[in-house]
Design an enzyme around this catalytic site. Structure first.
Site, PDB file in Angstrom:
ATOM      1  N   TYR A  58       0.850  -1.188   0.000  1.00  0.00           N
ATOM      2  CA  TYR A  58       0.000   0.000   0.000  1.00  0.00           C
ATOM      3  C   TYR A  58       0.888   1.242   0.000  1.00  0.00           C
ATOM      4  CZ  TYR A  58      -3.804   3.209   0.830  1.00  0.00           C
ATOM      5  OH  TYR A  58      -4.710   4.222   0.673  1.00  0.00           O
ATOM      6  N   GLN A 111     -10.979   0.310   0.933  1.00  0.00           N
ATOM      7  CA  GLN A 111     -11.402  -0.561  -0.168  1.00  0.00           C
ATOM      8  C   GLN A 111     -10.211  -1.263  -0.816  1.00  0.00           C
ATOM      9  OE1 GLN A 111     -11.877   2.704   0.082  1.00  0.00           O
ATOM     10  NE2 GLN A 111     -11.443   3.801  -1.815  1.00  0.00           N
ATOM     11  N   ASN A 130      -3.618   6.219   5.999  1.00  0.00           N
ATOM     12  CA  ASN A 130      -4.342   7.048   6.960  1.00  0.00           C
ATOM     13  C   ASN A 130      -5.121   6.172   7.940  1.00  0.00           C
ATOM     14  OD1 ASN A 130      -6.666   6.164   5.620  1.00  0.00           O
ATOM     15  ND2 ASN A 130      -6.897   8.047   4.444  1.00  0.00           N
ATOM     16  N   GLU A 170      12.280   4.562  17.429  1.00  0.00           N
ATOM     17  CA  GLU A 170      12.334   4.104  16.038  1.00  0.00           C
ATOM     18  C   GLU A 170      13.735   4.328  15.479  1.00  0.00           C
ATOM     19  OE1 GLU A 170      10.090   5.106  11.781  1.00  0.00           O
ATOM     20  OE2 GLU A 170       9.999   6.527  13.442  1.00  0.00           O
ATOM     21  N   ASP A 227      16.989   6.835   5.819  1.00  0.00           N
ATOM     22  CA  ASP A 227      15.683   6.953   5.173  1.00  0.00           C
ATOM     23  C   ASP A 227      15.755   6.665   3.684  1.00  0.00           C
ATOM     24  OD1 ASP A 227      14.056   7.481   7.301  1.00  0.00           O
ATOM     25  OD2 ASP A 227      14.012   9.654   7.016  1.00  0.00           O
ATOM     26  N   GLU A 286      -2.290 -37.055  28.784  1.00  0.00           N
ATOM     27  CA  GLU A 286      -3.263 -36.041  28.386  1.00  0.00           C
ATOM     28  C   GLU A 286      -4.608 -36.664  27.997  1.00  0.00           C
ATOM     29  OE1 GLU A 286      -1.443 -33.794  25.272  1.00  0.00           O
ATOM     30  OE2 GLU A 286      -0.013 -32.798  26.621  1.00  0.00           O
ATOM     31  N   HIS A 317      -3.871 -40.433  19.837  1.00  0.00           N
ATOM     32  CA  HIS A 317      -2.490 -39.984  19.701  1.00  0.00           C
ATOM     33  C   HIS A 317      -1.541 -41.091  20.148  1.00  0.00           C
ATOM     34  CE1 HIS A 317      -4.177 -35.959  19.309  1.00  0.00           C
ATOM     35  NE2 HIS A 317      -2.959 -35.455  19.102  1.00  0.00           N
TER      36      HIS A 317
END
Length: 436
Positions: free
Chosen positions: A136, A197, A220, A333, A367, A421, A426
């Site tokens: 995105y 969307q 956003n 960061e 960056d 168990e 098993h």
């Protein structure tokens, strides 16, 4: 504007410092009323109506009048044309950055492995790239071509066969530099959609948008909320908070350099955070003066000023030892160790997304072109998470290949544990393979 109005001063030795720091670091993503309900409706609509819903939302929110979902997809010719429109120097800078990012991430490749035990049993791990990932990319003013490189290139290094990029084009305007970055990074498909969307389409698939295994990239509040909602159907990278920088300085770096390093994050947006820690009170005052002097020279001075005023700080500590404790508490960061011997302190750093060592390693280089990824954990999540990398685009499968003797020996252990168990099937499954 007076210096005292630009950025707050804190002293780690003064009473009330801990609560003041907690208040400074506190950040919660704004949750506008109705956002979640709107996002849920959009996701449901896209799941039900597919391309028809995508087309309607794109025409409404991006002020377009498209007639067919095919028009949402940019072909190779359109991408090539966009790349040709930008200055050659800019395109070459993208290529050089891509080369460095690719070279760095090649070191993160993880191979499959296995070992054989004495009885012939083979155990191991198979590493497989994801089939398809979605990237995105915000549109308009918030478009960052460098982020395209940082997200797409590690996926390609990991061996992901298909990278699909979605990015809105308000009023039909494409961002030529973003498309050039997509070309350089090897993005396979570009679709001009955005918002919740786009996230829904990537998660569930439509006729035009293929469903992906993972969605990466910022957006956003609607995009972030949609990513939260589809997590589990697909994987996501993270929900990123505001940009952050923490600089630790011994007082011997040019104060103008430090001020500009703080600005490099403060100019992102009003919620960004820029903090300087030093044991030298006189140096903190010099940086304050540099801030006052240089701030008016910035194009985004209003944004940087509010960021510094609301969330910035100059913190005085007793010594660098105390500074390291604060670093780990803040878990930034970006961390700059602008000190004489950064190697001496590196071992004490436990929580940081990226560590810039020495006076010449500015965060801005990270960056764009240093090589390591600039998609980093924010808001203290460096305590438990890592930069985006090749490892985020692969999955691991365990390999168990038992020999006859191995199955017999392991079967006795498994049988005992399974019966403890009360899982009889098993136990019996394991027991069938025990040699008499």
């Amino acid at each position: 504007m007076s210096v005292s109005q630009l950025v707050r001063r804190l002293n780690a030795e003064e009473e009330g410092f801990n609560s003041a720091l907690d208040q400074l670091l506190a950040w919660e993503e704004e949750q506008e009323e109705g956002v979640l309900a709107t996002v849920k409706q959009v996701i449901t609509d896209v799941r039900k109506r597919g391309d028809e819903a995508l087309l309607e939302y794109t025409n409404r929110f991006d002020r377009q009048s498209l007639c067919s979902a095919d028009q949402l997809v940019l072909d190779a010719a359109a991408i090539d044309a966009a790349a040709a429109r930008i200055p050659q120097e800019q395109y070459r800078a993208l290529e050089l950055s891509a080369e460095r990012v690719r070279a760095y991430h090649e070191h993160q490749r993880t191979e499959s492995w296995r070992y054989t035990e004495a009885d012939g049993t083979v155990l191991g791990q198979k590493v497989t790239a994801l089939d398809r990932v979605g990237l995105y990319v915000p549109g308009g003013k918030a478009a960052y071509p460098s982020s395209v490189l940082m997200a797409a290139i590690p996926a390609k290094v990991a061996g992901v066969p298909e990278v699909v990029m979605v990015s809105p084009t308000p009023d039909g305007r494409v961002n030529d530099v973003v498309l050039a970055a997509a070309k350089v990074a090897g993005v396979d498909k570009v679709i001009c959609i955005g918002g919740a969307q786009a996230v829904a389409a990537l998660a569930y698939g439509t006729k035009t948008v293929p469903a992906v295994d993972k969605i990466v990239g910022p957006g956003n509040i609607y995009v972030a909320t949609a990513k939260r909602e589809v997590f589990g159907v697909v994987d996501i990278d993270m929900i990123a908070g505001p940009s952050e920088i923490l600089v630790v300085c011994d007082g011997h770096t040019d104060p103008d350099w430090i001020a500009m390093d703080l600005f490099s994050q403060a100019e992102h947006d009003e919620l960004a955070q820029a903090i300087l820690i030093s044991s030298d009170a006189a140096f903190l005052a010099e940086v304050e003066a540099s801030i006052a002097k240089l701030l008016p020279t910035l194009d985004r001075s209003d944004v940087a000023a509010q960021s510094l005023r609301d969330r910035g700080a100059l913190i005085q500590v007793a010594d660098l030892e105390q500074a390291m404790h604060l670093v780990n508490r803040i878990a930034p960061e970006h961390l700059e160790l602008s000190v004489e011997d950064p190697e001496a302190w590196l071992g004490q750093i436990r929580h940081a997304g990226a560590i810039f060592m020495g006076r010449h390693s500015s965060e801005a280089l990270g960056d764009y072109c240093a090589g390591p990824n600039h998609v980093l954990p924010t808001s203290g999540t460096a305590r438990f998470s890592s930069p985006l990398g090749v490892y985020d685009y692969v999955k691991r499968s365990s390999i168990i290949f038992c020999s006859e003797q191995g199955a017999s020996d392991l079967g006795k252990i498994a049988s005992t544990l399974a019966r403890s168990e009360s899982l009889e099937a098993h136990a019996r499954s394991a027991e069938y393979r025990i040699k008499e």
